[in-house]
Design a protein around this motif. Structure first.
Motif, mmCIF file in Angstrom:
data_model
loop_
_atom_site.group_PDB
_atom_site.id
_atom_site.type_symbol
_atom_site.label_atom_id
_atom_site.label_comp_id
_atom_site.label_asym_id
_atom_site.label_seq_id
_atom_site.Cartn_x
_atom_site.Cartn_y
_atom_site.Cartn_z
ATOM 1 N N VAL A 1 4.303 26.615 40.811
ATOM 2 C CA VAL A 1 5.314 27.191 39.927
ATOM 3 C C VAL A 1 6.221 26.013 39.568
ATOM 4 O O VAL A 1 6.807 25.603 38.541
ATOM 5 N N GLU A 2 6.824 25.601 40.645
ATOM 6 C CA GLU A 2 8.007 24.685 40.723
ATOM 7 C C GLU A 2 7.634 23.218 39.982
ATOM 8 O O GLU A 2 8.506 22.640 39.247
ATOM 9 N N LYS B 1 7.911 24.059 36.428
ATOM 10 C CA LYS B 1 9.379 23.799 35.897
ATOM 11 C C LYS B 1 9.926 22.275 36.051
ATOM 12 O O LYS B 1 10.655 21.842 35.046
ATOM 13 N N LYS C 1 8.842 19.908 32.943
ATOM 14 C CA LYS C 1 8.642 20.470 31.562
ATOM 15 C C LYS C 1 8.768 19.466 30.646
ATOM 16 O O LYS C 1 8.183 19.291 29.371
ATOM 17 N N GLN D 1 4.921 36.929 37.164
ATOM 18 C CA GLN D 1 6.552 36.290 37.443
ATOM 19 C C GLN D 1 6.377 34.778 36.479
ATOM 20 O O GLN D 1 7.520 34.658 35.738
ATOM 21 N N THR D 2 5.388 34.305 36.530
ATOM 22 C CA THR D 2 5.349 32.873 35.816
ATOM 23 C C THR D 2 5.240 33.099 34.414
ATOM 24 O O THR D 2 6.036 32.389 33.715
ATOM 25 N N LYS D 3 4.454 34.154 33.743
ATOM 26 C CA LYS D 3 4.672 34.613 32.481
ATOM 27 C C LYS D 3 5.975 34.940 31.928
ATOM 28 O O LYS D 3 6.536 34.409 30.864
ATOM 29 N N ALA D 4 6.883 35.794 32.983
ATOM 30 C CA ALA D 4 7.888 36.105 32.630
ATOM 31 C C ALA D 4 8.906 35.000 32.450
ATOM 32 O O ALA D 4 10.029 35.064 31.584
ATOM 33 N N GLU D 5 8.650 34.163 33.278
ATOM 34 C CA GLU D 5 9.649 32.686 33.262
ATOM 35 C C GLU D 5 9.439 31.825 32.025
ATOM 36 O O GLU D 5 9.999 30.786 32.053
ATOM 37 N N GLY D 6 8.449 32.148 31.242
ATOM 38 C CA GLY D 6 8.155 31.396 30.119
ATOM 39 C C GLY D 6 7.200 29.985 30.309
ATOM 40 O O GLY D 6 7.182 29.071 29.766
ATOM 41 N N LEU D 7 6.556 30.099 31.470
ATOM 42 C CA LEU D 7 6.047 29.046 32.032
ATOM 43 C C LEU D 7 4.498 28.965 31.713
ATOM 44 O O LEU D 7 3.622 27.758 32.069
#
Length: 368
Positions: free
Chosen positions: A82-83, A86, A89, A109-115
């Motif tokens: 995930v990091e 980020k 990007k 979690q990753t969906k919620a963060e728009g990733l």
């Protein structure tokens, strides 16, 4: 957060079997051409020994030699993946992952963060609803279930359910493959024991599971040693509770010295899921989609199975006769997995809080 199918999900009933035409669909010529034009796919955190990923990657390369597979940090964990999205990007270079393979909790979690970006593979309908985002941002790829691995030189009667482990004949023989105050595998072992007592996943299963292990410990059957292949072979932990893919890999490692048996319990069948996703910032989005098509094809799913991980489409493929007999023979019976329970992220978190907070006071066994 998406809504989930709740308790006692049966894979066999959760799967909406696709039509034959959809189930055998190949990627479109347009997608293949666009992926070849990109010429690269960047993966991350895929050790070749994990779930047969070495063969999965090799088969993708063989099928699409025009696409170079750039493998980043094979030993990274879910949080590292995930990091990496980020951190890259704004970077379209070789350090930016196109795809991730992470623990279930990291999908929402990753969906919620728009990733992540959405994509539904051709065989989408055969992925159980409870382990995929309805919009296609993340989807379960493979899972293991908690099993018993038994040293047959030391254990005459193989236990077939959680209640069996309480019998006097198993005195000083039963262990977890981790410390339930810290290990996810062990924490979920307590959840599974709670399920076998009729508890709902979450705080209820955590408390019921603690009571079960308190009883197991009081009976003198629980061994406070972290189980692994060596402790099973040496007799320190003749019966271990572990993910089936770990247990089956240990079986291979031990090579019948001693002979072991791997059993999925009749009740409290708990599944642990990993999920796939495509980075919202993927430098090679078409190659990423083609990779997903490969992973969820019959070929990709069977290669994971060869690595002892149950692919998401397992029950549908077994029903359709798409799994080679030798892969099925290497695993416990397919019917053993049909009652698998997939706890939600929230249920796992509530269970974890109950188990880690209550193990010392309720069970009192210092696992190490």
């Amino acid at each position: 957060m998406m809504s989930y199918t709740r308790r006692l999900l049966s894979l066999s009933t959760a799967i909406l079997v696709a039509s034959t035409a959809v189930a055998v669909a190949e990627p479109s010529a347009e997608l293949i051409e666009a992926a070849k034009k990109e010429g690269m796919l960047t993966t991350i955190a895929l050790p070749h020994s994990w779930c047969g990923y070495g063969d999965v990657i090799a088969s993708f390369k063989a099928k699409y030699p025009e696409i170079q597979v750039n493998e980043l940090n094979p030993d990274a964990g879910s949080a590292d993946e995930v990091e990496a999205i980020k951190a890259n990007k704004d970077n379209k270079g070789p350090q930016a992952p196109d795809v991730i393979d992470v623990g279930l909790a990291f999908g929402p979690q990753t969906k919620a963060e728009g990733l992540l970006q959405p994509y539904k593979v051709s065989t989408w309908d055969e992925i159980p609803d409870a382990i995929k985002d309805p919009e296609g941002y993340w989807y379960g790829d493979y899972y293991g279930v908690l099993s018993f691995i038994v040293n047959k030189d030391l254990v005459q009667n193989t236990p077939t359910d959680w209640a069996d482990l309480l019998k006097p004949e198993y005195a000083g023989q039963v262990a977890l493959a981790g410390d339930p105050r810290a290990s996810n595998q062990a924490i979920l072992g307590v959840l599974a024991a709670g399920l076998s007592k009729g508890a709902k996943p979450g705080e209820e299963s955590g408390k019921a599971g603690l009571e079960y292990f308190a009883e197991l410990n009081k009976a003198g059957n629980f061994v406070p040693v972290i189980a692994k292949a060596g402790t099973i072979a040496q007799g320190a932990t003749p019966i271990a509770i572990a993910w089936d893919y770990n247990a089956l890999a240990w079986r291979d490692e031990l090579k019948d010295n001693p002979p072991v048996e791997v059993v999925v319990p009749k009740t409290g069948v708990l599944a642990g899921v990993y999920v796939q996703g495509i980075s919202a910032y993927a430098p090679h989005p078409n190659a990423a989609k083609l990779w997903m098509e490969h992973l969820y094809s019959d070929e990709g799913q069977n290669l994971w199975l060869k690595g002892y991980c149950h692919p998401a489409r397992f029950n549908a493929m077994a029903k359709a006769g798409k799994i080679p007999q030798e892969l099925i023979d290497a695993l416990p019976p397919a019917a053993s997995y049909e009652a698998a329970v997939f706890p939600t992220v929230e249920e796992q978190n509530a269970n974890k809080a109950a188990v880690t907070g209550g193990w010392d006071s309720v069970v009192g066994a210092n696992v190490q």
